[in-house]
Scaffold this motif. Sequence first.
Motif, short mmCIF file in Angstrom:
data_model
loop_
_atom_site.label_atom_id
_atom_site.label_comp_id
_atom_site.label_asym_id
_atom_site.label_seq_id
_atom_site.Cartn_x
_atom_site.Cartn_y
_atom_site.Cartn_z
N HIS A 328 -7.43 -19.94 -36.74
CA HIS A 328 -6.97 -21.21 -37.30
C HIS A 328 -6.45 -21.04 -38.72
O HIS A 328 -5.79 -21.94 -39.26
N LYS A 329 -6.72 -19.90 -39.35
CA LYS A 329 -6.20 -19.65 -40.69
C LYS A 329 -4.71 -19.33 -40.66
O LYS A 329 -4.01 -19.54 -41.66
N VAL A 330 -4.22 -18.82 -39.55
CA VAL A 330 -2.85 -18.34 -39.48
C VAL A 330 -1.84 -19.46 -39.73
O VAL A 330 -0.90 -19.28 -40.53
N PRO A 331 -1.95 -20.64 -39.10
CA PRO A 331 -0.96 -21.69 -39.39
C PRO A 331 -0.99 -22.18 -40.83
O PRO A 331 -0.06 -22.85 -41.27
N ARG A 332 -2.05 -21.82 -41.58
CA ARG A 332 -2.15 -22.23 -42.98
C ARG A 332 -1.67 -21.16 -43.94
O ARG A 332 -1.86 -21.26 -45.14
N GLY A 333 -1.05 -20.10 -43.42
CA GLY A 333 -0.41 -19.12 -44.29
C GLY A 333 -1.10 -17.78 -44.41
O GLY A 333 -0.64 -16.92 -45.16
N VAL A 335 -2.29 -14.08 -42.94
CA VAL A 335 -1.66 -13.13 -42.02
C VAL A 335 -2.65 -12.05 -41.61
O VAL A 335 -3.60 -11.74 -42.34
N PRO A 336 -2.45 -11.45 -40.42
CA PRO A 336 -3.35 -10.39 -39.97
C PRO A 336 -3.36 -9.22 -40.93
O PRO A 336 -2.30 -8.76 -41.38
N THR A 337 -4.55 -8.74 -41.25
CA THR A 337 -4.72 -7.61 -42.16
C THR A 337 -5.75 -6.67 -41.55
O THR A 337 -6.87 -7.10 -41.25
N LEU A 338 -5.39 -5.43 -41.35
CA LEU A 338 -6.28 -4.47 -40.70
C LEU A 338 -7.35 -3.98 -41.68
O LEU A 338 -7.07 -3.70 -42.84
N VAL A 372 -0.79 -11.83 -32.93
CA VAL A 372 -1.06 -12.96 -33.82
C VAL A 372 0.05 -13.09 -34.86
O VAL A 372 0.43 -14.21 -35.25
N ASN A 373 0.58 -11.97 -35.30
CA ASN A 373 1.63 -12.02 -36.32
C ASN A 373 2.88 -12.76 -35.84
O ASN A 373 3.68 -13.23 -36.65
N GLU A 374 3.04 -12.88 -34.54
CA GLU A 374 4.17 -13.63 -34.00
C GLU A 374 4.03 -15.13 -34.26
O GLU A 374 4.99 -15.89 -34.07
N HIS A 375 2.85 -15.57 -34.69
CA HIS A 375 2.60 -17.00 -34.86
C HIS A 375 2.40 -17.41 -36.31
O HIS A 375 1.96 -18.53 -36.57
N GLU A 385 9.38 -7.08 -39.03
CA GLU A 385 8.30 -6.50 -38.25
C GLU A 385 6.97 -6.67 -38.98
O GLU A 385 6.91 -6.96 -40.17
N LEU A 386 5.90 -6.47 -38.23
CA LEU A 386 4.56 -6.58 -38.78
C LEU A 386 4.35 -5.46 -39.82
O LEU A 386 4.62 -4.30 -39.56
#
Length: 388
Positions: A328-333, A335-338, A372-375, A385-386
């Motif tokens: 749910h954090k993704v739509p708020r800005g 991003v995935p971080t490994l 997830v990065n696609e969203h 790219e990611l």
Amino acid sequence: MTQRCPRFLDSIAQIDAASWNSLLRDGQPFLRHEFLLALEESGCAVPRTGWTPRHLVIEDGGGRPIGAMPLFRKGHSRGEFVFDFSWANAYAEHGLKYYPKLLSAVPFTPVRGARLLVHPKADVKATSAILAKAAIDYARSERLSSWHVLFPTDDSAERLESAGLILRRDCQFHWYNHGYESFDAFLATFTAEKRKKAKRERRRVAEGGIEFDTLHGGDMNSALWDSVYPFYADTFYRHGHEPYLNLDFFKLLAASMPDQLMLKVARIGSERIAVAIFFVGADALYGRYWGAGGNYHSLHFETCYYQGIEYCIDKKLQRFEPGTQGEHKVPRGFVPTLMSSAHFVADPRFAAAIRDFAAREARGVDRYAAAVNEHVPYHRAPDEELQL
């Protein structure tokens, strides 16, 4: 620097704050002597709760620390956020003991940071190797099943892998400041649909008459903590758990680390209705805990995420880490971080099985992060790219 034999501390109080803190370089609050001491003095991370301090220190001939590692003997796997319960179950199924184990981490804090602490004048590679060997030797001598290093920096992870540890991959969601001059400038990077949704969430909170106070440690008296701590505790109670951290811990930190503890307190008029507890580093904000006294539309997103982003923009902090998990954090800005962890497993049979598991798990985590990065809500160039 001439080195002496490594020594293990039964308490962080067995080394003075200036000596321990002299090894810290990243401006992060969680490994400061004051933070670790508050965990002990408040009774949160002590043998009674399954956290037995065994912090490792290497000193030079003059008794000055040149290397160190936060270290605990653990009697369980709670409060770690890198899950190895299935490993413990596998041990039990084979009639073996998984606990106690050895852990290098900050209790209850899934934040990437230094784990191999090395003095700037010491040889990083050599000192790191000595720290790793000392931890492995201790685990073997005490017949512990394993040693785990959670959320190390990438360079520490590489050194631990060189020492033979198994690397494991995970994914969190972080926000990065690309020089935004305002929150509106940040939202301008969103697609129209996502921008509209974010503005609607913020508007609903404002229309509810909710306002926010930003408080730092020096602004926090005992009465304030007495009023907001129950919000934090209730979040745990509603999930059937006791809070990891008690009221004394936060009061101790407010006194000992006032500049690095920050609260966002939500209120309607003079009535406090929610709190988010943050820690402030040299270049990053860390969102750690939250709780509310009722169900208010979009208040969680506003208090924990949007308020934190605004704070970062205002203070020119480069990164905001709001905690583990949560798509749910993704739509708020965000991003995935490994992220990574490193693991020494004493039994060679289990070590081989876990190494194979970690390799397969890493491929799955990479696929998940890419999906997830696609969203993410940002505008994209066609060939973007990611970047992880």
